[in-house]
Design an enzyme around this catalytic site. Sequence first.
Site, PDB file in Angstrom:
ATOM      1  CG  ASN A 210      -7.517   5.568   3.250  1.00  0.00           C
ATOM      2  OD1 ASN A 210      -8.394   5.256   2.440  1.00  0.00           O
ATOM      3  ND2 ASN A 210      -6.227   5.636   2.924  1.00  0.00           N
ATOM      4  CE  LYS A 288      -5.375 -11.813  17.119  1.00  0.00           C
ATOM      5  NZ  LYS A 288      -6.604 -12.613  17.290  1.00  0.00           N
ATOM      6  CG  ASP A 307       5.255  12.030  -2.302  1.00  0.00           C
ATOM      7  OD1 ASP A 307       4.459  11.845  -3.244  1.00  0.00           O
ATOM      8  OD2 ASP A 307       5.260  13.048  -1.600  1.00  0.00           O
ATOM      9  CB  ILE A 308       3.402   7.077  -5.764  1.00  0.00           C
ATOM     10  CG1 ILE A 308       3.630   5.883  -4.826  1.00  0.00           C
ATOM     11  CG2 ILE A 308       3.304   6.605  -7.220  1.00  0.00           C
ATOM     12  CD1 ILE A 308       2.441   4.941  -4.740  1.00  0.00           C
ATOM     13  CG  LEU A 309       1.594  13.447  -7.070  1.00  0.00           C
ATOM     14  CD1 LEU A 309       1.131  13.168  -8.497  1.00  0.00           C
ATOM     15  CD2 LEU A 309       0.512  14.177  -6.276  1.00  0.00           C
ATOM     16  CE  LYS A 344       2.671  15.271  -2.243  1.00  0.00           C
ATOM     17  NZ  LYS A 344       3.235  14.193  -1.422  1.00  0.00           N
TER      18      LYS A 344
END
Length: 400
Positions: A210, A288, A307-309, A344
């Site tokens: 991103n 590749k 989901d770390i948080l 969360k």
Amino acid sequence: MALHRRILLIIGGGIAAYKSLDLIRRLRDRGFTVTPVLTPAAEQFVTPLSASALSARKVYRDLFDLTDEAEMGHIELSRDADLVVVAPATADLMAKMANGHANDLASTLLMATDKPVLIAPAMNVRMWEHPATQRNLETLRGDGIRVVGPDRGPMACGEFGFGRMAEVHEIVQAVEAALGATPRPLAGKRIIVTSGPTHEPIDPVRYIANRSSGAQGTAIAAALRDLGADVTFVTGPASVPPPDGVDIVRVETARDMRDAVLNGLPAEAGVFAAAVADWHVANAAERKMKKDGSGKAPALEFAENPDILAEVSGMAAGRPALVVGFAAETNDVVAHATAKRDRKGCDWILANDVSEGTGIMGGTENEVTLISAEGPEVWPRLGKDEVAKRLAARIAEALT
């Protein structure tokens, strides 16, 4: 006010040298004694007379000044100060410092000093990005050299990118932090900060990513460090350099980041500013991928990333006292971020609008809303460094 207030200021030869005159003035306004040293190249941009007038001190220029060297003046100069500051630190000066060269007064002082050193790099963006400069930077960080900047912006040469010398107020803050002249309410507190994007491989040469630059997470880590925190900085492949004075853990994928965060616990607080990918390619190729002539794109299978948080927020044992998440949204920012906080289980969410046209994602400013149990608190649009300082101060209030 700190007891140690003596600065040896080495001014390198670059267009940013003009800022060194304002730096002298600002440091003196805060009670510092400043002794300037000019390289021969620096004299092409600022004069010894102007540096002397602003510092009210003798300016040193020549290694082989017979009067001074009769008493080994370069040794005395290098050790009489409480901090050596190099601003601007050119690519040449950084190379000399990293490789132990001592062929002029500035480089000899830097080799002979037994005092802490702070550098403010400034150079063309291509010079900054050159592998040799980045190798030298890593060497200097490893040697314990503090680094402030460089900033991102337009160059005198007409190019744009990282390489602008940090603004004078940033350098002053870094000087005060290096000498313990700023309050340190987070001294002894361990804080984990995640930053930057993650890269999720498709094959050995391609990945999903991103546009996060890592600038906001980097600024937060630096602000917490300046308040005395012991910071573990877990960073994905960011486009900004990490701050000095923190424990840097470099990762690539979301799964790598999760492992690094869990290994960094226990901590008093966790600030999860990284833009972690929600998905990774479950069938990433070992080689590749090649076109097969069919005109069909390869079928990619996706699997959800950890989901770390949420995982850290929901820990039954060892949960940080304060868990802070980020929500980058493109619409209904407060509503989505409030729902995310509830989902969360974290204490705070910093929500920001990254929709097209805001210039937030990858930019130099941020406009956030702090969402806590008390509801939303809208902050004005600020530079990312200012956002970081405001958040660090709030964290200090919460933990002390």
